[in-house]
Design a protein around this motif. Structure first.
Motif, mmCIF file in Angstrom:
data_model
loop_
_atom_site.group_PDB
_atom_site.id
_atom_site.type_symbol
_atom_site.label_atom_id
_atom_site.label_comp_id
_atom_site.label_asym_id
_atom_site.label_seq_id
_atom_site.Cartn_x
_atom_site.Cartn_y
_atom_site.Cartn_z
ATOM 1 N N ARG A 25 -2.658 1.992 1.985
ATOM 2 C CA ARG A 25 -3.061 3.409 2.072
ATOM 3 C C ARG A 25 -2.734 3.959 3.463
ATOM 4 O O ARG A 25 -2.939 3.312 4.473
ATOM 5 C CB ARG A 25 -4.542 3.578 1.725
ATOM 6 N N GLU A 36 -4.078 -1.053 -1.858
ATOM 7 C CA GLU A 36 -4.495 -0.583 -3.177
ATOM 8 C C GLU A 36 -3.428 -0.897 -4.212
ATOM 9 O O GLU A 36 -2.313 -1.287 -3.881
ATOM 10 C CB GLU A 36 -4.694 0.935 -3.134
ATOM 11 N N GLY A 39 -1.478 4.612 -7.490
ATOM 12 C CA GLY A 39 -2.106 5.538 -8.432
ATOM 13 C C GLY A 39 -2.712 6.701 -7.695
ATOM 14 O O GLY A 39 -2.519 6.855 -6.496
ATOM 15 N N GLY A 40 -3.441 7.524 -8.429
ATOM 16 C CA GLY A 40 -4.076 8.657 -7.767
ATOM 17 C C GLY A 40 -4.837 9.525 -8.742
ATOM 18 O O GLY A 40 -5.080 9.136 -9.889
ATOM 19 N N GLU A 55 2.132 9.457 -10.891
ATOM 20 C CA GLU A 55 1.835 8.847 -9.587
ATOM 21 C C GLU A 55 2.850 7.758 -9.238
ATOM 22 O O GLU A 55 3.241 7.621 -8.075
ATOM 23 C CB GLU A 55 0.407 8.283 -9.569
ATOM 24 N N GLU A 59 4.875 8.062 -5.859
ATOM 25 C CA GLU A 59 4.572 7.094 -4.796
ATOM 26 C C GLU A 59 5.599 5.977 -4.696
ATOM 27 O O GLU A 59 5.785 5.402 -3.618
ATOM 28 C CB GLU A 59 3.171 6.487 -5.028
HETATM 29 MG MG LIG Z 1 -2.522 7.637 -4.438
#
Ligand SMILES: [Mg+2]
Ligand SMILES: Nc1nc2c([nH]c(=O)n2[C@H]2C[C@H](O)[C@@H](COP(=O)(O)OP(=O)(O)OP(=O)(O)O)O2)c(=O)[nH]1
Length: 135
Positions: A25, A36, A39-40, A55, A59
């Motif tokens: 992160r 992590e 995702g989000g 996501e 990402e």
């Molecule tokens: Mg995220």
């Protein structure tokens, strides 16, 4: 406190051992520095599956082409409450990169156990170790 709905993908690949994809992160984000699963936030009106695909595109610049629900968990951090839907992603179209400048890594279960992860992920990782085996 309003609960934030999150879609998360645990991408899996098999090399010498079973590996999963993690991302660090970014500075300035909630839980900065922790590792992590990508995702989000699920946008309003969006399905969790669509959020997962979006996501991963934003990402990691890849498209999950096979995935299934793994588990769901609610967690209360001091700053926010999250409801996390974890998917197992068993096939990706493309090679993932840290498209937002974040570090990413494929790690086996032993390496995963050594990482600093969000507190909500601890039970998920135990379930994952039981599911995939510990080596
Ligand atoms: Mg995220
Ligand atoms: N992506 C992800 N988020 C997690 C995990 N475990 C965990 O507690 N979280 C929490 C951290 C954050 O509070 C929240 C994810 O929200 P986020 O702000 O990163 O969402 P986002 O990717 O849409 O980012 P942004 O647009 O707000 O910058 O869920 C995990 O494994 N993966």
């Amino acid at each position: 406190m309003k609960t934030i709905e999150i879609a998360v993908g645990i991408a899996i690949r098999e090399t010498d051992s079973m590996e999963v994809l993690v991302a660090q992160r970014l500075q300035g984000s909630h839980l900065a520095g922790s590792w992590e699963f990508p995702g989000g936030k699920i946008d309003s009106g969006e399905s969790p599956e669509s959020a997962l695909v979006r996501e991963f595109s934003e990402e990691l610049a890849v498209k999950p082409t096979h995935f299934e629900m793994f588990t769901q968990i609610d967690h209360r951090y001091p700053e926010r409450e999250v409801s996390l839907s974890f998917y197992l992603v068993t096939q990706l179209d493309g090679e993932p990169v840290g498209a937002e400048g974040q570090r990413i890594a494929w790690v086996n279960m032993a390496e995963l156990a050594e990482l600093d992860v969000p507190a909500a992920n601890q039970p998920i990782i135990e379930k994952l170790q039981a599911y995939l085996g510990r080596d």
